[in-house]
Design a protein around this motif. Structure first.
Motif, PDB file in Angstrom:
ATOM      1  N   VAL A   1       0.880  -1.169   0.000  1.00  0.00           N
ATOM      2  CA  VAL A   1       0.000   0.000   0.000  1.00  0.00           C
ATOM      3  C   VAL A   1       0.920   1.222   0.000  1.00  0.00           C
ATOM      4  O   VAL A   1       1.688   1.426   0.943  1.00  0.00           O
ATOM      5  CB  VAL A   1      -0.907   0.003   1.259  1.00  0.00           C
ATOM      6  N   PRO A   2       0.913   2.019  -1.076  1.00  0.00           N
ATOM      7  CA  PRO A   2       1.815   3.176  -1.139  1.00  0.00           C
ATOM      8  C   PRO A   2       1.552   4.167  -0.002  1.00  0.00           C
ATOM      9  O   PRO A   2       0.394   4.341   0.391  1.00  0.00           O
ATOM     10  CB  PRO A   2       1.485   3.842  -2.475  1.00  0.00           C
ATOM     11  N   HIS A   3       2.611   4.788   0.477  1.00  0.00           N
ATOM     12  CA  HIS A   3       2.372   5.704   1.612  1.00  0.00           C
ATOM     13  C   HIS A   3       1.632   6.951   1.178  1.00  0.00           C
ATOM     14  O   HIS A   3       0.857   7.515   1.943  1.00  0.00           O
ATOM     15  CB  HIS A   3       3.666   5.968   2.384  1.00  0.00           C
ATOM     16  N   ILE A   4       1.825   7.371  -0.086  1.00  0.00           N
ATOM     17  CA  ILE A   4       1.036   8.504  -0.609  1.00  0.00           C
ATOM     18  C   ILE A   4       0.320   8.041  -1.868  1.00  0.00           C
ATOM     19  O   ILE A   4       0.915   7.378  -2.716  1.00  0.00           O
ATOM     20  CB  ILE A   4       1.922   9.704  -1.017  1.00  0.00           C
ATOM     21  N   THR A   5      -0.962   8.390  -1.996  1.00  0.00           N
ATOM     22  CA  THR A   5      -1.668   8.262  -3.268  1.00  0.00           C
ATOM     23  C   THR A   5      -2.093   9.668  -3.652  1.00  0.00           C
ATOM     24  O   THR A   5      -2.731  10.388  -2.861  1.00  0.00           O
ATOM     25  CB  THR A   5      -2.889   7.329  -3.133  1.00  0.00           C
ATOM     26  N   PHE A   6      -1.684  10.084  -4.849  1.00  0.00           N
ATOM     27  CA  PHE A   6      -1.894  11.477  -5.231  1.00  0.00           C
ATOM     28  C   PHE A   6      -3.351  11.797  -5.520  1.00  0.00           C
ATOM     29  O   PHE A   6      -4.065  10.990  -6.120  1.00  0.00           O
ATOM     30  CB  PHE A   6      -1.091  11.822  -6.497  1.00  0.00           C
ATOM     31  N   ASP A   7      -3.741  13.002  -5.122  1.00  0.00           N
ATOM     32  CA  ASP A   7      -4.967  13.597  -5.639  1.00  0.00           C
ATOM     33  C   ASP A   7      -4.504  14.375  -6.865  1.00  0.00           C
ATOM     34  O   ASP A   7      -3.803  15.385  -6.738  1.00  0.00           O
ATOM     35  CB  ASP A   7      -5.572  14.541  -4.583  1.00  0.00           C
TER      36      ASP A   7
ATOM     37  N   PRO B   1       4.684  13.033  -8.728  1.00  0.00           N
ATOM     38  CA  PRO B   1       4.893  11.878  -9.613  1.00  0.00           C
ATOM     39  C   PRO B   1       6.203  11.906 -10.391  1.00  0.00           C
ATOM     40  O   PRO B   1       6.777  10.855 -10.663  1.00  0.00           O
ATOM     41  CB  PRO B   1       3.717  11.967 -10.596  1.00  0.00           C
ATOM     42  N   ASP B   2       6.697  13.091 -10.762  1.00  0.00           N
ATOM     43  CA  ASP B   2       7.927  13.136 -11.560  1.00  0.00           C
ATOM     44  C   ASP B   2       9.120  12.622 -10.749  1.00  0.00           C
ATOM     45  O   ASP B   2       9.995  11.938 -11.279  1.00  0.00           O
ATOM     46  CB  ASP B   2       8.183  14.556 -12.090  1.00  0.00           C
ATOM     47  N   VAL B   3       9.142  12.931  -9.455  1.00  0.00           N
ATOM     48  CA  VAL B   3      10.261  12.463  -8.622  1.00  0.00           C
ATOM     49  C   VAL B   3      10.092  10.973  -8.288  1.00  0.00           C
ATOM     50  O   VAL B   3      11.041  10.189  -8.389  1.00  0.00           O
ATOM     51  CB  VAL B   3      10.368  13.294  -7.321  1.00  0.00           C
ATOM     52  N   TRP B   4       8.906  10.576  -7.929  1.00  0.00           N
ATOM     53  CA  TRP B   4       8.674   9.162  -7.597  1.00  0.00           C
ATOM     54  C   TRP B   4       8.747   8.293  -8.847  1.00  0.00           C
ATOM     55  O   TRP B   4       8.885   7.072  -8.763  1.00  0.00           O
ATOM     56  CB  TRP B   4       7.298   8.982  -6.916  1.00  0.00           C
ATOM     57  N   GLU B   5       8.585   8.981 -10.012  1.00  0.00           N
ATOM     58  CA  GLU B   5       8.514   8.273 -11.298  1.00  0.00           C
ATOM     59  C   GLU B   5       7.399   7.233 -11.287  1.00  0.00           C
ATOM     60  O   GLU B   5       7.536   6.101 -11.734  1.00  0.00           O
ATOM     61  CB  GLU B   5       9.873   7.668 -11.701  1.00  0.00           C
ATOM     62  N   HIS B   6       6.291   7.678 -10.697  1.00  0.00           N
ATOM     63  CA  HIS B   6       5.087   6.850 -10.660  1.00  0.00           C
ATOM     64  C   HIS B   6       3.890   7.803 -10.712  1.00  0.00           C
ATOM     65  O   HIS B   6       3.848   8.765  -9.953  1.00  0.00           O
ATOM     66  CB  HIS B   6       5.052   6.011  -9.378  1.00  0.00           C
ATOM     67  N   PRO B   7       2.925   7.530 -11.618  1.00  0.00           N
ATOM     68  CA  PRO B   7       1.827   8.498 -11.787  1.00  0.00           C
ATOM     69  C   PRO B   7       0.834   8.541 -10.636  1.00  0.00           C
ATOM     70  O   PRO B   7       0.177   9.560 -10.408  1.00  0.00           O
ATOM     71  CB  PRO B   7       1.117   8.010 -13.062  1.00  0.00           C
ATOM     72  N   LEU B   8       0.728   7.444  -9.883  1.00  0.00           N
ATOM     73  CA  LEU B   8      -0.374   7.364  -8.913  1.00  0.00           C
ATOM     74  C   LEU B   8       0.008   7.683  -7.478  1.00  0.00           C
ATOM     75  O   LEU B   8      -0.816   8.150  -6.695  1.00  0.00           O
ATOM     76  CB  LEU B   8      -1.004   5.959  -8.955  1.00  0.00           C
ATOM     77  N   GLY B   9       1.267   7.377  -7.134  1.00  0.00           N
ATOM     78  CA  GLY B   9       1.631   7.607  -5.731  1.00  0.00           C
ATOM     79  C   GLY B   9       3.083   7.288  -5.482  1.00  0.00           C
ATOM     80  O   GLY B   9       3.871   7.132  -6.427  1.00  0.00           O
ATOM     81  N   SER B  10       3.417   7.151  -4.207  1.00  0.00           N
ATOM     82  CA  SER B  10       4.804   6.896  -3.841  1.00  0.00           C
ATOM     83  C   SER B  10       5.129   5.418  -4.041  1.00  0.00           C
ATOM     84  O   SER B  10       4.237   4.602  -4.316  1.00  0.00           O
ATOM     85  CB  SER B  10       5.040   7.310  -2.387  1.00  0.00           C
ATOM     86  N   THR B  11       6.392   5.065  -3.854  1.00  0.00           N
ATOM     87  CA  THR B  11       6.827   3.689  -4.102  1.00  0.00           C
ATOM     88  C   THR B  11       7.326   3.003  -2.827  1.00  0.00           C
ATOM     89  O   THR B  11       8.084   2.041  -2.884  1.00  0.00           O
ATOM     90  CB  THR B  11       7.924   3.686  -5.179  1.00  0.00           C
TER      91      THR B  11
ATOM     92  N   TRP C   1      10.623   8.017   5.493  1.00  0.00           N
ATOM     93  CA  TRP C   1       9.189   8.299   5.319  1.00  0.00           C
ATOM     94  C   TRP C   1       8.341   7.047   5.509  1.00  0.00           C
ATOM     95  O   TRP C   1       7.150   7.146   5.799  1.00  0.00           O
ATOM     96  CB  TRP C   1       8.912   8.885   3.925  1.00  0.00           C
ATOM     97  N   GLU C   2       8.933   5.874   5.288  1.00  0.00           N
ATOM     98  CA  GLU C   2       8.151   4.646   5.429  1.00  0.00           C
ATOM     99  C   GLU C   2       7.742   4.419   6.882  1.00  0.00           C
ATOM    100  O   GLU C   2       6.698   3.841   7.172  1.00  0.00           O
ATOM    101  CB  GLU C   2       8.934   3.444   4.888  1.00  0.00           C
ATOM    102  N   SER C   3       8.590   4.880   7.806  1.00  0.00           N
ATOM    103  CA  SER C   3       8.299   4.682   9.235  1.00  0.00           C
ATOM    104  C   SER C   3       7.182   5.592   9.716  1.00  0.00           C
ATOM    105  O   SER C   3       6.594   5.363  10.768  1.00  0.00           O
ATOM    106  CB  SER C   3       9.548   5.009  10.069  1.00  0.00           C
TER     107      SER C   3
END
Ligand code: 2M8
Length: 392
Positions: free
Chosen positions: A68-74, A85-95, A151-153
């Protein structure tokens, strides 16, 4: 008290984005995983359907591997938070993920009348998210959990991470575009730029290594404790539903390994899996195993808790330690979610929380020495867990 209850409900309603609740509208405009689970517990005191929807939305963010990603973007607020998303290189949320408190939240809802068929529908997903930690966050097969990023903690700039962070380069390929510092009264309440450079270096290195942690992996007694609590909550729920999961056996194995990491100081150890060094850090996180010790009253960590209590409550760092900082985020301030968790073994922390909220409102965190409110305002988990505490 009724005014505060109304205010807490109002905060959840204002921070509601339909299917998820933002932690705070200004500083945190997306979904954060553990915040969302705590929000669901608060929603249970307002609208059970809404509480269930919060958990559904959260669990539907799950990756194929269970994370479950720690952030899901609005997507409507991408410019209001960094990194996006550009930094995480993922459109939906964190990795990366966050402490798995969702089983605890589902059990909380179940006990307060959530629909049984709905509870059943969450079980496989929750088990899968726990499996993610066992499979992908235990690089040395210790039956303990190692975080892949501070950030995961959830305790972002906790002093305990300094050891691992020192080994992370403060060099990044992206541009550092912090927006958070402008959104709090005093930038000293937030992590430093140097810490942010290292946070982003870890994010970039996860992208480069198929999300396998390499530059930062620290065994964290708090994360392990919360997974034990999660497995135990899952086991109790499954018992009631007559479903077999093996969750209690997994919890027992981790608990045994966790309780064996205690040192003479009473604190439980951290272990840096990058350079293979075990160390102590006088943080609240390293007292978390108390929460899973049935004999906690005779545990030598129990009296150490007193060293974390200021006039206004439980500090995230030992108050007399030289690294203690009363205003800086997870390096000293008091948080309502950790108060709530410790109130499971000591009711004083419920009283402290209520007094803090009476004095300074529903803030993100508080100065443990003078009770001043710090960080974001209208903070969701402070409001949600207040509703839980006054209803228990
Ligand atoms: C804080 O963390 C985020 C990054 O995830 C941030 O500082 O931008 C932490 O307190 C974390 O525990 C919390 O989930 C998040 C949202 O409240 O804010």
């Amino acid at each position: 008290m009724q005014n505060l209850i109304d205010e807490a409900k109002d905060i959840l309603i204002k921070n509601d984005r339909g299917d998820f609740t933002v932690p705070s509208p200004h500083l945190y405009p997306h979904l954060w995983a553990w915040d969302s689970a705590f929000a669901a517990m608060g929603w249970a005191h307002i609208d059970m359907d809404r509480a269930q929807r919060e958990i559904d939305y959260l669990l539907n963010t799950q990756w194929e591997n269970g994370m479950v990603p720690h952030i899901t973007f609005d997507q409507a607020h991408l410019n209001d938070y960094f990194p996006g998303p550009d930094v995480w290189e993922h459109p939906l949320g964190s990795t990366i993920s966050q402490p798995p408190v969702w089983a605890m939240a589902v059990e909380y809802l179940f006990k307060r009348g959530a629909d049984e068929a709905w509870v059943r529908s969450t079980i496989d997903k929750i088990k899968k998210t726990h499996d993610f930690f066992h499979t992908h966050r235990d690089p040395q097969n210790k039956n303990l959990i190692a975080i892949a990023h501070p950030w995961e903690s959830g305790m972002d700039n906790c002093v305990a991470w300094d050891v691992g962070m020192d080994l992370v380069p403060n060099k990044i390929r992206n541009e550092l575009k912090r927006v958070d510092k402008e959104k709090v009264a005093d930038a000293a309440e937030r992590p430093t730029d140097d810490q942010y450079l290292r946070y982003l270096h870890i994010v970039e290195s996860l992208v480069d290594n198929q999300f396998i942690p390499t530059v930062f992996k620290t065994y964290d007694p708090m994360m392990t404790t919360l997974l034990v609590l999660g497995e135990e909550a899952l086991a109790r729920v499954c018992d009631k539903l007559e479903i077999s999961t093996g969750a209690q056996a997994r919890a027992d194995k981790m608990k045994e390994a966790l309780l064996a990491t205690q040192t003479d100081s009473g604190y439980y150890t951290y272990h840096n899996a990058v350079d293979d060094k075990t160390y102590n850090s006088p943080t609240l996180g390293s007292l978390f195993p108390l929460l899973v010790d049935a004999e906690f009253k005779t545990n030598s960590a129990y009296p150490v808790l007193e060293k974390h209590i200021g006039e206004f409550g439980l500090s995230s760092h030992q108050i007399k330690d030289t690294s203690f900082d009363e205003k800086c985020y997870w390096r000293g301030p008091t948080w309502i979610n950790t108060n709530y968790l410790f109130s499971m073994i000591d009711k004083r922390f419920k009283e402290y929380s209520i007094d803090l909220i009476k004095k300074s409102g529903f803030r993100e965190y508080y100065n443990p020495l003078n009770g001043d409110g710090l960080g974001a305002t209208q903070f969701t988990w402070s409001a949600a867990l207040f509703l839980c505490m006054v209803n228990e």
